[in-house]
Design an enzyme around this catalytic site. Structure first.
Site, PDB file in Angstrom:
ATOM      1  N   ASP A  95      -0.932  -6.299  -0.146  1.00  0.00           N
ATOM      2  CA  ASP A  95      -1.278  -5.602   1.095  1.00  0.00           C
ATOM      3  C   ASP A  95      -2.783  -5.436   1.176  1.00  0.00           C
ATOM      4  O   ASP A  95      -3.425  -4.995   0.206  1.00  0.00           O
ATOM      5  CB  ASP A  95      -0.652  -4.189   1.082  1.00  0.00           C
ATOM      6  CG  ASP A  95       0.420  -4.027   2.128  1.00  0.00           C
ATOM      7  OD1 ASP A  95       0.451  -4.819   3.098  1.00  0.00           O
ATOM      8  OD2 ASP A  95       1.234  -3.097   1.976  1.00  0.00           O
TER       9      ASP A  95
ATOM     10  N   GLU B  87      -1.377  -5.421   8.829  1.00  0.00           N
ATOM     11  CA  GLU B  87      -0.628  -4.792   9.919  1.00  0.00           C
ATOM     12  C   GLU B  87      -1.352  -5.039  11.244  1.00  0.00           C
ATOM     13  O   GLU B  87      -2.581  -4.955  11.300  1.00  0.00           O
ATOM     14  CB  GLU B  87      -0.516  -3.274   9.676  1.00  0.00           C
ATOM     15  CG  GLU B  87       0.263  -2.941   8.418  1.00  0.00           C
ATOM     16  CD  GLU B  87       0.412  -1.436   8.185  1.00  0.00           C
ATOM     17  OE1 GLU B  87       0.018  -0.629   9.065  1.00  0.00           O
ATOM     18  OE2 GLU B  87       0.912  -1.066   7.113  1.00  0.00           O
TER      19      GLU B  87
ATOM     20  N   LYS C   3      -1.179  -9.393   3.188  1.00  0.00           N
ATOM     21  CA  LYS C   3      -0.409  -8.870   4.331  1.00  0.00           C
ATOM     22  C   LYS C   3      -1.301  -7.928   5.135  1.00  0.00           C
ATOM     23  O   LYS C   3      -2.031  -7.123   4.555  1.00  0.00           O
ATOM     24  CB  LYS C   3       0.855  -8.141   3.863  1.00  0.00           C
ATOM     25  CG  LYS C   3       1.639  -7.525   5.037  1.00  0.00           C
ATOM     26  CD  LYS C   3       3.059  -7.137   4.689  1.00  0.00           C
ATOM     27  CE  LYS C   3       3.190  -5.792   3.993  1.00  0.00           C
ATOM     28  NZ  LYS C   3       2.686  -4.640   4.766  1.00  0.00           N
TER      29      LYS C   3
ATOM     30  N   ASP D 160       0.843  -1.202   0.000  1.00  0.00           N
ATOM     31  CA  ASP D 160       0.000   0.000   0.000  1.00  0.00           C
ATOM     32  C   ASP D 160       0.881   1.256   0.000  1.00  0.00           C
ATOM     33  O   ASP D 160       0.380   2.382  -0.044  1.00  0.00           O
ATOM     34  CB  ASP D 160      -1.028  -0.016   1.136  1.00  0.00           C
ATOM     35  CG  ASP D 160      -0.413  -0.097   2.516  1.00  0.00           C
ATOM     36  OD1 ASP D 160       0.826  -0.115   2.619  1.00  0.00           O
ATOM     37  OD2 ASP D 160      -1.190  -0.142   3.504  1.00  0.00           O
ATOM     38  N   SER D 161       2.209   1.047  -0.002  1.00  0.00           N
ATOM     39  CA  SER D 161       3.137   2.165  -0.242  1.00  0.00           C
ATOM     40  C   SER D 161       2.888   2.763  -1.622  1.00  0.00           C
ATOM     41  O   SER D 161       3.408   3.848  -1.927  1.00  0.00           O
ATOM     42  CB  SER D 161       4.586   1.682  -0.135  1.00  0.00           C
ATOM     43  OG  SER D 161       4.781   0.505  -0.904  1.00  0.00           O
TER      44      SER D 161
ATOM     45  N   GLU E 147       9.214  -3.760  10.738  1.00  0.00           N
ATOM     46  CA  GLU E 147       9.647  -2.483  10.152  1.00  0.00           C
ATOM     47  C   GLU E 147      10.196  -1.536  11.222  1.00  0.00           C
ATOM     48  O   GLU E 147       9.559  -1.297  12.257  1.00  0.00           O
ATOM     49  CB  GLU E 147       8.448  -1.832   9.425  1.00  0.00           C
ATOM     50  CG  GLU E 147       8.817  -0.498   8.772  1.00  0.00           C
ATOM     51  CD  GLU E 147       7.814  -0.009   7.740  1.00  0.00           C
ATOM     52  OE1 GLU E 147       6.853  -0.735   7.424  1.00  0.00           O
ATOM     53  OE2 GLU E 147       8.015   1.122   7.248  1.00  0.00           O
TER      54      GLU E 147
HETATM   55  O1  KIV Z   1       3.511  -1.061   1.701  1.00  0.00           O
HETATM   56  C1  KIV Z   1       4.676  -1.472   1.691  1.00  0.00           C
HETATM   57  O2  KIV Z   1       5.448  -1.262   0.759  1.00  0.00           O
HETATM   58  C2  KIV Z   1       5.127  -2.226   2.856  1.00  0.00           C
HETATM   59  C3  KIV Z   1       6.582  -2.499   2.968  1.00  0.00           C
HETATM   60  C4  KIV Z   1       7.271  -1.269   3.405  1.00  0.00           C
HETATM   61  C5  KIV Z   1       6.890  -3.631   3.864  1.00  0.00           C
HETATM   62  O3  KIV Z   1       4.353  -2.572   3.699  1.00  0.00           O
END
Ligand code: KIV
Length: 274
Positions: free
Chosen positions: A93, A125, A123, A54-55, A192
């Site tokens: 994500d 959090e 993924k 989600d980056s 992280e």
């Molecule tokens: O969203 C992302 O790119 C991430 C990584 C920084 C692990 O969660």
């Protein structure tokens, strides 16, 4: 006597293969991708895990945080990525509020990532509070990667991107959450921006692979945001990012050259015309 870790093979990377890599002491190389071209290049380079992070919010969409990314955005990017990959494990994500409301919503959204975008794992959090959801997803056949330490989806709660778990109490909570995620069935864990000693300790104590980003060299693998390590996204440069290229400079130079050539009638030449 130090043993040489085995070389990566061409075989498809699975969640089980990652576990075997950890057991064999073979480090896992992970990077992010958001489209087919980038994903294909990462796959060709032998990257083991490609995360549709989600980056995408910050490095592609121009947003300040990852909080605004939607399920539709993630499905759009994830489906492009999976079209470019044949070897790496592709993890998607789950965006903010796509899994926190309740387990049924999480199940539906994680299921969409698999069915509509072909990702192989999701993924999420968070620690103990999401474990019942992790258990349910794993139960129905959706592999889950955890993410602890700095969790950017909670930026408005913490108000800062500082290093996490530097105090004993927070470090203890992190250890408990990491174990809880493993017990809930997570196949891997991202840590992280935490002290390297703690990253190594957790990697040693868990059976599942621990992939670090700013968590030191003692983790079982590393992940970076591709746009950061390429020097393509240059708005900030955290200490944990090693720049392997200065792609923004290369692109800027190419664009400037093109503008120059068009304005001076250098482009197109006769060879480039019909
Ligand atoms: O969203 C992302 O790119 C991430 C990584 C920084 C692990 O969660």
């Amino acid at each position: 006597m130090s043993s040489t870790p085995p070389e990566p093979t061409d075989r498809k990377v699975t969640t089980h293969a990652l576990r075997r890599m950890k057991e064999a002491g073979q480090k896992i190389a992970a990077l992010t991708a958001y489209d087919q071209v980038m994903a294909g290049l990462l796959d060709e380079a032998g990257v083991d895990v490609i995360l549709v992070g989600d980056s995408v919010a910050t490095v592609v969409q121009g947003l300040d945080t990852t909080v605004n990314v939607t399920m539709d955005h993630m499905l759009y990017h994830a489906s492009m990525v999976t079209r470019g990959v044949s070897r790496a494990l592709v993890v998607g994500d789950l965006p903010f509020m796509s899994y926190q409301v309740n387990t049924d919503t999480a199940l539906m959204n994680a299921g969409r990532m698999g069915k509509e975008a072909n990702v192989e794992a999701g993924k999420m959090e968070g620690g103990s509070s999401i474990c019942p959801t992790v258990e349910r997803l794993v139960e129905v056949g959706i592999p889950v990667m955890g993410h602890l330490g700095l969790t950017p989806q909670s930026i408005h709660k913490f108000g800062t991107y500082r290093v996490r778990a530097t105090e004993p109490e927070e470090a203890e909570e992190l250890r408990r959450d990491a174990l809880a995620l493993q017990e809930a069935g997570a196949f891997a864990l991202v840590l992280e921006k935490i002290p390297s000693g703690l990253g190594e300790e957790i990697a040693r104590s868990l059976e599942i692979p621990v992939i670090g980003i700013g968590a030191g060299g003692g983790c079982d693998g590393q992940i970076l945001v591709s746009h950061d390590m390429l020097g393509l996204y240059t708005r900030f440069h955290p200490r944990f990012v090693r720049r392997y290229a200065e792609v923004a400079d290369v692109m800027r130079g190419a664009f400037e050259g093109y503008v120059r050539d068009v304005r001076s009638d250098e482009f197109p030449s006769n060879d480039e015309s019909y």
